[in-house]
Motif scaffolding. Structure first.
Motif, PDB file in Angstrom:
ATOM      1  N   GLY A   1      -5.666   4.200  -1.903  1.00 18.00           N
ATOM      2  CA  GLY A   1      -5.176   3.510  -0.719  1.00 18.00           C
ATOM      3  C   GLY A   1      -6.228   2.626  -0.090  1.00 18.00           C
TER       4      GLY A   1
ATOM      5  N   LEU B   1      -1.810   4.946   4.857  1.00 15.08           N
ATOM      6  CA  LEU B   1      -3.039   5.627   4.454  1.00 15.08           C
ATOM      7  C   LEU B   1      -3.536   6.604   5.518  1.00 15.08           C
TER       8      LEU B   1
ATOM      9  N   ASN C   1       0.827  -1.208   0.000  1.00 11.16           N
ATOM     10  CA  ASN C   1       0.000   0.000   0.000  1.00 11.16           C
ATOM     11  C   ASN C   1       0.859   1.256   0.000  1.00 11.16           C
TER      12      ASN C   1
ATOM     13  N   THR D   1      -6.253   8.822  -1.462  1.00 10.74           N
ATOM     14  CA  THR D   1      -7.049   8.178  -0.413  1.00 10.74           C
ATOM     15  C   THR D   1      -7.899   7.051  -0.977  1.00 10.74           C
TER      16      THR D   1
ATOM     17  N   ILE E   1       0.513   3.950  -2.925  1.00 14.47           N
ATOM     18  CA  ILE E   1       0.330   5.376  -2.654  1.00 14.47           C
ATOM     19  C   ILE E   1       1.463   6.188  -3.263  1.00 14.47           C
TER      20      ILE E   1
END
Length: 238
Positions: free
Chosen positions: A58, A172, A37, A55, A41
């Motif tokens: 993520g 995140l 992740n 966002t 991102i």
């Protein structure tokens, strides 16, 4: 005074559970959640996306990765257990059909481990006096598995799902709290990578500093490469 025959054995140490089927998927899940992740991102940020897109990406990466990890772990552990049970069934049929040959096979195995032929034969004969004991011994000695302690696919899947979600949530979090900059995500991810590597090293009785630094280096390299790819793709299509 208690006689030697009735005195129970002293326990001078204890071992941790290393066969429960939760540690590997949990460790792998946290590491994969953090690295994948954070890399996702970084790639989206490198492509020039705004905080809202980051966002969404993520959250999608967290959900997709957690369910994928859980499904994969459940299927792999379940398949392994089913294959093990099938091999155990073969062994049980052989013991029922040809007990003398199986007993001799067990005796030869003990001979290969250092017992004299006479003692190996006696041990194998004693163990074969009860079928329920015999097939369990053959499973442990020939297949290398404990039929009474096979890993649970549900435990593996649940551990993997929760661990991945936890790891993926770390990079995140700053964006969910309204931070538009990727710096906070980088700092949190770096701390998470080092802490996770240190904890795993501690569990395996290795140097926490080395374990943390190794995981930090690997995770940072993965995120940097993904950021670079995102940057190049973003520049090419802009």
């Amino acid at each position: 005074m208690t006689s030697p025959s009735t005195r129970s054995a002293e326990v001078h140490h204890h071992h941790r559970d290393v066969t429960g089927g939760w540690l590997r998927p949990a460790v792998f899940g946290v590491m994969d959640g953090l690295v994948s992740n954070a890399s996702l991102i970084a790639g989206v940020v490198g492509g020039g996306a705004g905080a809202q897109a980051v966002t969404i990406a993520g959250l999608a990466g967290l959900a997709a990765g957690a369910f994928s990890m859980a499904t994969g772990e459940y299927t792999s552990v379940r398949s392994q257990s089913e294959m093990t049970l099938a091999e155990i069934a073969v062994e049980r049929r052989e013991i029922a059909r040809n007990p003398e040959a199986e007993e001799r096979e067990l005796a030869l195995l003990y001979e290969s481990r250092g017992l004299t032929p006479e003692l190996a034969g006696q041990v194998a004969h004693q163990l074969h006096r009860r079928d329920e004991v015999a097939w369990r011994v053959h499973a442990r000695e020939e297949l290398g598995v404990d039929p009474d302690d096979l890993p649970s696919p549900w435990v593996a899947a649940g551990s993997s799902f929760l661990a991945f979600a936890l790891g993926a949530f770390v990079p995140l979090l700053p964006f969910l709290l309204g931070f538009g900059s990727v710096v906070a995500a980088i700092v949190l991810t770096a701390a998470g990578l080092f802490a996770t590597g240190a904890v795993v090293a501690r569990l395996t009785r290795r140097s926490p500093v080395f374990g943390g630094a190794r995981q930090l280096l690997l995770g940072t390299a993965a995120a940097a490469v993904t950021y670079g790819i995102g940057h190049l793709v973003g520049a090419a299509i802009s």
